[in-house]
Design a protein around this motif. Structure first.
Motif, mmCIF file in Angstrom:
data_model
loop_
_atom_site.group_PDB
_atom_site.id
_atom_site.type_symbol
_atom_site.label_atom_id
_atom_site.label_comp_id
_atom_site.label_asym_id
_atom_site.label_seq_id
_atom_site.Cartn_x
_atom_site.Cartn_y
_atom_site.Cartn_z
ATOM 1 N N GLY A 87 22.454 64.465 -8.961
ATOM 2 C CA GLY A 87 22.594 64.835 -7.556
ATOM 3 C C GLY A 87 22.510 63.688 -6.572
ATOM 4 N N GLN A 88 22.453 62.439 -7.058
ATOM 5 C CA GLN A 88 22.348 61.309 -6.138
ATOM 6 C C GLN A 88 23.657 61.018 -5.408
ATOM 7 O OE1 GLN A 88 19.918 57.733 -7.258
ATOM 8 N NE2 GLN A 88 20.058 58.601 -9.316
ATOM 9 N N HIS A 89 24.769 61.303 -6.075
ATOM 10 C CA HIS A 89 26.070 60.922 -5.522
ATOM 11 C C HIS A 89 26.734 62.095 -4.824
ATOM 12 C CE1 HIS A 89 25.890 57.861 -9.018
ATOM 13 N NE2 HIS A 89 25.348 57.352 -7.932
ATOM 14 N N ASP A 90 27.316 61.815 -3.675
ATOM 15 C CA ASP A 90 27.956 62.820 -2.848
ATOM 16 C C ASP A 90 29.399 63.050 -3.321
ATOM 17 O OD1 ASP A 90 28.963 64.455 -0.876
ATOM 18 O OD2 ASP A 90 28.255 63.222 0.790
ATOM 19 N N PRO A 91 29.760 64.282 -3.694
ATOM 20 C CA PRO A 91 31.146 64.555 -4.109
ATOM 21 C C PRO A 91 32.180 64.157 -3.069
ATOM 22 C CG PRO A 91 29.723 66.395 -4.686
ATOM 23 C CD PRO A 91 28.891 65.470 -3.851
ATOM 24 N N ALA A 92 31.799 64.162 -1.790
ATOM 25 C CA ALA A 92 32.740 63.779 -0.739
ATOM 26 C C ALA A 92 33.147 62.315 -0.847
ATOM 27 C CB ALA A 92 32.125 64.058 0.632
ATOM 28 N N ASP A 93 32.306 61.486 -1.483
ATOM 29 C CA ASP A 93 32.621 60.062 -1.612
ATOM 30 C C ASP A 93 33.660 59.786 -2.700
ATOM 31 O OD1 ASP A 93 30.976 59.108 0.409
ATOM 32 O OD2 ASP A 93 29.214 58.988 -0.887
ATOM 33 N N VAL A 109 33.789 50.644 -7.027
ATOM 34 C CA VAL A 109 32.389 50.975 -7.261
ATOM 35 C C VAL A 109 31.729 51.382 -5.950
ATOM 36 C CG1 VAL A 109 30.178 50.131 -8.158
ATOM 37 C CG2 VAL A 109 32.336 49.301 -9.146
ATOM 38 N N GLY A 110 30.931 52.440 -5.995
ATOM 39 C CA GLY A 110 30.128 52.845 -4.846
ATOM 40 C C GLY A 110 28.884 51.979 -4.764
ATOM 41 N N ALA A 111 28.786 51.155 -3.726
ATOM 42 C CA ALA A 111 27.676 50.213 -3.578
ATOM 43 C C ALA A 111 26.572 50.816 -2.720
ATOM 44 C CB ALA A 111 28.176 48.910 -2.962
ATOM 45 N N PHE A 148 28.276 55.008 -10.080
ATOM 46 C CA PHE A 148 29.279 55.792 -9.365
ATOM 47 C C PHE A 148 30.503 54.917 -9.184
ATOM 48 C CE2 PHE A 148 30.252 58.234 -5.184
ATOM 49 C CZ PHE A 148 31.099 59.082 -5.859
ATOM 50 N N ARG A 149 31.558 55.199 -9.952
ATOM 51 C CA ARG A 149 32.741 54.337 -9.927
ATOM 52 C C ARG A 149 33.988 55.093 -10.351
ATOM 53 N NH1 ARG A 149 31.169 49.354 -12.943
ATOM 54 N NH2 ARG A 149 29.318 49.654 -11.673
#
Length: 284
Positions: A87-93, A109-111, A148-149
């Motif tokens: 749940g740390q990463h936002d699906p919108a991203d 990559v999501g930094a 997240f990448r």
């Protein structure tokens, strides 16, 4: 073939998945979503079934990297998105990653910013990794360990044999892409507080993450690590010789051993450089 596959490694993340999977399905209804159940003992499979999501279950835990590899092999999309199942990463991203990927990159990559780091210790360690990787590659590395990448599937599968089964798959894949001259980009993201307890053990994984520093060098350019080490041994040998000659008028075994170590370390680096070049060689 599906255009997009979203892969989530998960170990006992049922509470987070219960919220995350419906959000993913709503934001990306066309995507293939795969949860790789890494030996969970909770209701991960039931949550996936109720959400209409494919679940690949392992009879026992094999590690985060192993789950990533299994998901990458099973995915049918030509673009793969990896994100944590906690749940740390936002699906919108996800859309932001894909938008950047479409600008000619092979990995995006999501930094995470400092506020998204899991504690001061982890933040300091990640800052050190980013600095070292930037120096090694000559390219800005904003988050070496982010899970997240988005990647192009054909490029990512070239390096599956290099990926470890543990938590350092992001480091390995990033350095492999840089070494192979596949363009990598970073976009800033905010990572939320994870749902549930982290599976990372500070002592065990702290030692493991220290090894990442050496992996960074050996994956990209071993000589950049071994040449300075060789030079250090050589200088120590010279300093020891200068001191013993001034005080005793002779050459000691200590200096000889350090000079020998300098030569051996350099040769190891030279052999490692050749092995690394063969590892990344692509057949025409």
């Amino acid at each position: 073939m599906n255009h997009l596959s979203i892969i989530l490694p998960a170990k006992n993340e049922a509470p987070a998945l219960a919220t995350l999977l419906p959000r993913l399905r709503a934001t990306h209804p066309e995507a293939e979503i795969i949860v790789v159940d890494d030996g969970s003992t909770d209701d991960t499979r039931g949550i996936c079934a109720s959400s209409g999501v494919q679940c690949l279950s392992s009879p026992y835990s094999m590690g985060n990297g192993a789950a990533i590899k299994r998901g990458a092999r099973a995915a049918t999309g030509d673009i793969l998105v990896f994100m944590d199942g906690d749940g740390q990463h936002d699906p919108a991203d996800v859309a932001r990653l894909l938008d950047q990927l479409n600008r000619g990159y092979d990995m995006v990559v999501g930094a995470r910013d400092w506020g998204s780091q899991a504690g001061v210790g982890r933040g300091i360690a990640n800052t050190l990794y980013n600095w070292l990787a930037t120096k090694m590659t000559g390219h800005p590395v904003l988050d070496l360990t982010s899970g997240f990448r988005a990647v192009r599937a054909d490029k990512f599968r070239e390096f599956l044999h290099l990926l470890p089964n543990g938590f350092s798959y992001p480091t390995t894949s990033t350095m492999a892409f840089f070494r192979s001259a596949y363009p990598v980009a970073y976009i800033p993201i905010k990572a939320a507080q994870r749902v549930g307890k982290s599976h990372i053990k500070p002592l065990r994984d702290g030692i493991r993450f220290l090894l990442i520093i050496f992996k960074i060098a050996t994956l990209y350019s071993p000589l950049k690590l071994f040449v300075p080490a060789s030079g250090l041994f050589f200088l120590l040998g010279c300093a020891n010789y200068a001191w013993t000659f001034a005080h005793e008028g002779r050459l000691t075994n200590g200096s000889t051993l350090m000079w020998s170590a300098a030569v051996i370390v350099f040769l190891i680096g030279l052999v490692s450089e050749q092995i690394t070049a063969l590892t990344y060689r692509r057949d025409a």
